[in-house]
Write an enzyme that holds these catalytic residues in place. Sequence first.
Site, PDB file in Angstrom:
ATOM      1  N   ARG A   1       3.224   8.055 -15.145  1.00  0.00           N
ATOM      2  CA  ARG A   1       4.110   7.885 -13.982  1.00  0.00           C
ATOM      3  C   ARG A   1       4.918   9.159 -13.736  1.00  0.00           C
ATOM      4  NH1 ARG A   1       7.351   2.835 -15.598  1.00  0.00           N
ATOM      5  NH2 ARG A   1       8.286   2.861 -13.521  1.00  0.00           N
TER       6      ARG A   1
ATOM      7  N   LYS B   1      17.459   4.322 -10.128  1.00  0.00           N
ATOM      8  CA  LYS B   1      17.444   3.969  -8.695  1.00  0.00           C
ATOM      9  C   LYS B   1      17.577   2.454  -8.497  1.00  0.00           C
ATOM     10  CE  LYS B   1      13.340   5.475  -7.563  1.00  0.00           C
ATOM     11  NZ  LYS B   1      12.759   5.885  -8.855  1.00  0.00           N
TER      12      LYS B   1
ATOM     13  N   ARG C   1       8.247  -4.248 -18.931  1.00  0.00           N
ATOM     14  CA  ARG C   1       7.199  -4.085 -17.915  1.00  0.00           C
ATOM     15  C   ARG C   1       6.002  -3.380 -18.541  1.00  0.00           C
ATOM     16  NH1 ARG C   1      10.132  -1.499 -12.762  1.00  0.00           N
ATOM     17  NH2 ARG C   1       8.189  -0.330 -12.770  1.00  0.00           N
TER      18      ARG C   1
ATOM     19  N   ARG D   1      14.084  -0.205 -21.894  1.00  0.00           N
ATOM     20  CA  ARG D   1      14.360  -1.059 -20.734  1.00  0.00           C
ATOM     21  C   ARG D   1      13.716  -2.441 -20.873  1.00  0.00           C
ATOM     22  NH1 ARG D   1      13.353   0.849 -14.546  1.00  0.00           N
ATOM     23  NH2 ARG D   1      11.131   0.536 -14.871  1.00  0.00           N
TER      24      ARG D   1
ATOM     25  N   ARG E   1       7.016   7.895  -1.601  1.00  0.00           N
ATOM     26  CA  ARG E   1       6.604   8.551  -2.840  1.00  0.00           C
ATOM     27  C   ARG E   1       5.553   9.630  -2.595  1.00  0.00           C
ATOM     28  NH1 ARG E   1       7.958   3.782  -6.299  1.00  0.00           N
ATOM     29  NH2 ARG E   1       7.702   4.339  -8.480  1.00  0.00           N
TER      30      ARG E   1
HETATM   31  P1  AMP Z   1       8.664   1.079  -9.269  1.00  0.00           P
HETATM   32  O1  AMP Z   1       9.184  -0.253  -9.633  1.00  0.00           O
HETATM   33  O2  AMP Z   1       9.324   1.655  -8.055  1.00  0.00           O
HETATM   34  O3  AMP Z   1       8.681   2.052 -10.435  1.00  0.00           O
HETATM   35  O4  AMP Z   1       7.124   0.895  -8.856  1.00  0.00           O
HETATM   36  C1  AMP Z   1       6.185   0.385  -9.788  1.00  0.00           C
HETATM   37  C2  AMP Z   1       4.775   0.773  -9.381  1.00  0.00           C
HETATM   38  O5  AMP Z   1       4.483   0.230  -8.075  1.00  0.00           O
HETATM   39  C3  AMP Z   1       4.535   2.271  -9.217  1.00  0.00           C
HETATM   40  O6  AMP Z   1       4.239   2.906 -10.458  1.00  0.00           O
HETATM   41  C4  AMP Z   1       3.340   2.284  -8.261  1.00  0.00           C
HETATM   42  O7  AMP Z   1       2.139   1.933  -8.906  1.00  0.00           O
HETATM   43  C5  AMP Z   1       3.703   1.142  -7.313  1.00  0.00           C
HETATM   44  N1  AMP Z   1       4.529   1.632  -6.180  1.00  0.00           N
HETATM   45  C6  AMP Z   1       5.814   1.314  -5.900  1.00  0.00           C
HETATM   46  N2  AMP Z   1       6.244   1.943  -4.795  1.00  0.00           N
HETATM   47  C7  AMP Z   1       5.213   2.692  -4.361  1.00  0.00           C
HETATM   48  C8  AMP Z   1       5.031   3.597  -3.285  1.00  0.00           C
HETATM   49  N3  AMP Z   1       6.016   3.882  -2.415  1.00  0.00           N
HETATM   50  N4  AMP Z   1       3.809   4.200  -3.152  1.00  0.00           N
HETATM   51  C9  AMP Z   1       2.800   3.935  -4.002  1.00  0.00           C
HETATM   52  N5  AMP Z   1       2.908   3.112  -5.057  1.00  0.00           N
HETATM   53  C10 AMP Z   1       4.094   2.490  -5.241  1.00  0.00           C
END
Ligand code: AMP
Length: 214
Positions: free
Chosen positions: A173, A15, A162, A129, A90
């Site tokens: 996750r 994404k 990360r 990654r 989410r």
């Molecule tokens: P991402 O980079 O989108 O994988 O987001 C990394 C982390 O940020 C996730 O594992 C969550 O802990 C937090 N996070 C990002 N977007 C959301 C969301 N819409 N709702 C809740 N937590 C989020």
Amino acid sequence: METRLILFGAPGVGKGTQAKLLAEQFGIPHISTGDMLRAAVAAGSQIGKQARAIMDSGKLVPDDLVIKLVRETLASPHAARGFILDGFPRTLEQAKALAGIFKELHISRYSVVNFVVEDEEIIRRLGNRLVCPKDGTIYNTEFDPVEPGSSCPACGTRLIQRDDDKPDTVRERLRVYHAATEPVIEFYKQLAVVLTIDGTGSVDVVNREIRLML
Ligand code: AMP
């Protein structure tokens, strides 16, 4: 016509990479709640302090916190001519809040792009990654000329893994994705156009496929 896309799918389906590309191609902002939260953590802000441990454990930060971030961003003039939303919503709660925000902003046309990739492939991809902490570019040791310890080919900053891409956190996750996020697609099947994309192809193939479907 304005392009408004919600990129939906598990972590590691591509994404972020596609969001960045599509944002450049359409000249509209890439709005990533993950990036916003990581910036808040890096800045040591109040939100960052609240979010850090939750993110490192692979869980979701509270709905009200991310909903507030998204509401402010979507209401800004910056997003008035379209946007690519990445990593939000989410949960069903977030999806309902987003429907309310769209209503307030008189947004009625948007599409949800649903990326599908097998869990095994996701675990492999996230293990390979690397990310540039400065410009956010995502690299994969399998396809790009980088390895752990390399510098960013674009800006020279040392690439990092990360914390939440470590194997135990990736599994958590994915568990959270299947439990809390995946069911949200049913909400959109009732409400909006859902375009389902096979995310296993190369970056270029997936990008072309998305643009053909829009
Ligand atoms: P991402 O980079 O989108 O994988 O987001 C990394 C982390 O940020 C996730 O594992 C969550 O802990 C937090 N996070 C990002 N977007 C959301 C969301 N819409 N709702 C809740 N937590 C989020």
